[in-house]
Scaffold this motif. Structure first.
Motif, PDB file in Angstrom:
ATOM      1  N   PHE A   1      -0.435   2.271   8.230  1.00  0.00           N
ATOM      2  CA  PHE A   1      -0.184   1.141   9.061  1.00  0.00           C
ATOM      3  C   PHE A   1      -1.339   0.661   9.355  1.00  0.00           C
ATOM      4  O   PHE A   1      -2.921   1.802   9.416  1.00  0.00           O
ATOM      5  N   THR A   2      -2.580  -0.174  10.103  1.00  0.00           N
ATOM      6  CA  THR A   2      -3.669  -0.106  10.930  1.00  0.00           C
ATOM      7  C   THR A   2      -3.205  -0.906  12.353  1.00  0.00           C
ATOM      8  O   THR A   2      -2.383  -1.476  12.260  1.00  0.00           O
ATOM      9  N   LEU A   3      -4.140  -0.352  13.362  1.00  0.00           N
ATOM     10  CA  LEU A   3      -3.791  -1.397  14.774  1.00  0.00           C
ATOM     11  C   LEU A   3      -4.257  -2.249  14.485  1.00  0.00           C
ATOM     12  O   LEU A   3      -5.426  -3.065  13.787  1.00  0.00           O
ATOM     13  N   HIS A   4      -3.761  -3.581  15.119  1.00  0.00           N
ATOM     14  CA  HIS A   4      -3.612  -4.635  15.516  1.00  0.00           C
ATOM     15  C   HIS A   4      -5.455  -4.814  16.789  1.00  0.00           C
ATOM     16  O   HIS A   4      -4.655  -5.113  17.646  1.00  0.00           O
ATOM     17  N   GLU A   5      -6.138  -5.101  16.395  1.00  0.00           N
ATOM     18  CA  GLU A   5      -7.108  -4.604  17.201  1.00  0.00           C
ATOM     19  C   GLU A   5      -7.342  -5.966  17.630  1.00  0.00           C
ATOM     20  O   GLU A   5      -7.349  -5.826  19.122  1.00  0.00           O
ATOM     21  N   ALA A   6      -7.286  -7.011  17.596  1.00  0.00           N
ATOM     22  CA  ALA A   6      -7.164  -8.346  17.998  1.00  0.00           C
ATOM     23  C   ALA A   6      -6.176  -8.425  19.647  1.00  0.00           C
ATOM     24  O   ALA A   6      -6.562  -8.809  20.004  1.00  0.00           O
TER      25      ALA A   6
ATOM     26  N   LEU B   1       0.625  -1.076   0.030  1.00  0.00           N
ATOM     27  CA  LEU B   1      -0.296   0.275  -0.015  1.00  0.00           C
ATOM     28  C   LEU B   1       0.426   1.021  -0.104  1.00  0.00           C
ATOM     29  O   LEU B   1       0.679   2.422  -0.559  1.00  0.00           O
ATOM     30  N   LEU B   2       1.766   0.661   0.552  1.00  0.00           N
ATOM     31  CA  LEU B   2       3.061   2.388   0.809  1.00  0.00           C
ATOM     32  C   LEU B   2       3.378   2.491  -0.463  1.00  0.00           C
ATOM     33  O   LEU B   2       3.832   3.399  -1.306  1.00  0.00           O
ATOM     34  N   PHE B   3       3.868   1.506  -1.229  1.00  0.00           N
ATOM     35  CA  PHE B   3       4.340   1.841  -2.011  1.00  0.00           C
ATOM     36  C   PHE B   3       3.778   2.680  -3.644  1.00  0.00           C
ATOM     37  O   PHE B   3       4.074   2.962  -4.528  1.00  0.00           O
ATOM     38  N   ARG B   4       2.082   1.347  -3.104  1.00  0.00           N
ATOM     39  CA  ARG B   4       1.635   1.859  -4.236  1.00  0.00           C
ATOM     40  C   ARG B   4       0.926   3.230  -4.223  1.00  0.00           C
ATOM     41  O   ARG B   4       1.070   4.194  -4.942  1.00  0.00           O
TER      42      ARG B   4
ATOM     43  N   ALA C   1       1.761  12.510   5.492  1.00  0.00           N
ATOM     44  CA  ALA C   1       0.691  11.108   5.367  1.00  0.00           C
ATOM     45  C   ALA C   1       1.265  10.332   4.748  1.00  0.00           C
ATOM     46  O   ALA C   1       0.379   9.279   5.201  1.00  0.00           O
ATOM     47  N   LEU C   2       1.448  10.547   3.447  1.00  0.00           N
ATOM     48  CA  LEU C   2       1.958   8.878   2.883  1.00  0.00           C
ATOM     49  C   LEU C   2       2.574   7.992   3.456  1.00  0.00           C
ATOM     50  O   LEU C   2       2.319   6.773   3.287  1.00  0.00           O
TER      51      LEU C   2
ATOM     52  N   PRO D   1       4.317   0.698  -8.847  1.00  0.00           N
ATOM     53  CA  PRO D   1       4.618   0.365  -7.404  1.00  0.00           C
ATOM     54  C   PRO D   1       5.736  -0.236  -7.514  1.00  0.00           C
ATOM     55  O   PRO D   1       5.841   0.107  -6.533  1.00  0.00           O
ATOM     56  N   ALA D   2       6.262  -1.372  -8.241  1.00  0.00           N
ATOM     57  CA  ALA D   2       7.156  -1.881  -8.440  1.00  0.00           C
ATOM     58  C   ALA D   2       8.417  -1.545  -8.146  1.00  0.00           C
ATOM     59  O   ALA D   2       9.412  -1.602  -8.170  1.00  0.00           O
ATOM     60  N   GLU D   3       8.442  -0.452  -9.604  1.00  0.00           N
ATOM     61  CA  GLU D   3       9.535   0.929  -9.648  1.00  0.00           C
ATOM     62  C   GLU D   3       9.581   1.232  -8.409  1.00  0.00           C
ATOM     63  O   GLU D   3      10.927   2.107  -8.121  1.00  0.00           O
ATOM     64  N   ALA D   4       8.581   2.004  -7.861  1.00  0.00           N
ATOM     65  CA  ALA D   4       8.781   3.257  -6.528  1.00  0.00           C
ATOM     66  C   ALA D   4       9.703   1.978  -4.860  1.00  0.00           C
ATOM     67  O   ALA D   4       9.998   2.155  -4.362  1.00  0.00           O
TER      68      ALA D   4
END
Length: 200
Positions: A86-91, A23-26, A80-81, A36-39
């Motif tokens: 990141f997403t929280l590991h809620e479990a 997601l970061l590279f996209r 921001a980018l 994305p692959a080039e990034a």
């Protein structure tokens, strides 16, 4: 029978939070007009380790990444980018919160100043940890023995009195080599079972 550990050393990425590098590279690639692959290819040559060691501050990271991608992004947009994946590991977070006061908790993370600043307010449980050993603040990175030794020193524990959880096998092996009880982190349910086996 081995007594339960007095300290738990926990990784950050893919333990307390998930990070989707694709997601970061996209996101960065789209902004720079690159696939994305080039990034990803261009950023593989940037100073990840320098950033993680704290040798690059926020502006240094922005300049390094923007230079590699051939795009100029203002700091607010870049920041921001740079932390958009990141997403929280809620479990797992309630389980960690339940350990507060029962065992010494230490975060041991390879991270940079921008990611640390982004994640700290999103993880209030970190304020209840006994110590945060962030690579960008101590100038050491996993799997170097010194970062584990720093974590142990901060909570006054011998290696055998601590357990360590990380999603990367080489970092777990480095902890085991020092006499720490290293465990590979996979899922929240597996973590629960591992803690029970440790007597926690």
């Amino acid at each position: 029978m081995t007594p339960p550990p007095r300290a738990l050393l926990l990784d950050l990425g893919n333990v307390l939070v998930f990070h989707d590098n694709g997601l970061l590279f996209r996101g960065l690639g789209a902004r720079a007009g690159l696939p994305p692959a080039e990034a990803e290819r261009r950023l593989s040559g940037t100073s990840w380790t320098a950033a993680n060691r704290g040798l690059l501050g926020a502006e240094g990271i922005r300049r390094d990444v923007c230079g590699a991608l051939g795009v100029e992004l203002p700091a607010e947009e870049f920041d921001a980018l740079w932390s958009s994946h990141f997403t929280l590991h809620e479990a797992v977070l309630p389980r960690v919160e339940g350990l507060v006061g029962r065992v010494k908790l230490v975060l041991v993370s390879n991270t940079n100043v921008l990611h640390a600043a982004f994640l700290r307010p999103k993880l209030p449980v970190l304020e209840r940890f006994d110590s945060l050993v962030l690579s960008c603040e101590v100038g050491l990175v996993k799997p170097e023995p010194a970062i584990y030794q720093e974590a142990l020193a901060r909570v006054g524990c011998a290696p055998r009195e601590a357990a360590f959880f990380d999603d990367l096998p080489e970092f777990v092996q480095a902890a085991n080599a020092l006499g720490i009880r290293g465990h590979l982190f996979t899922t929240a349910d597996a973590f629960d079972a591992q803690l029970k086996a440790l007597g926690l």
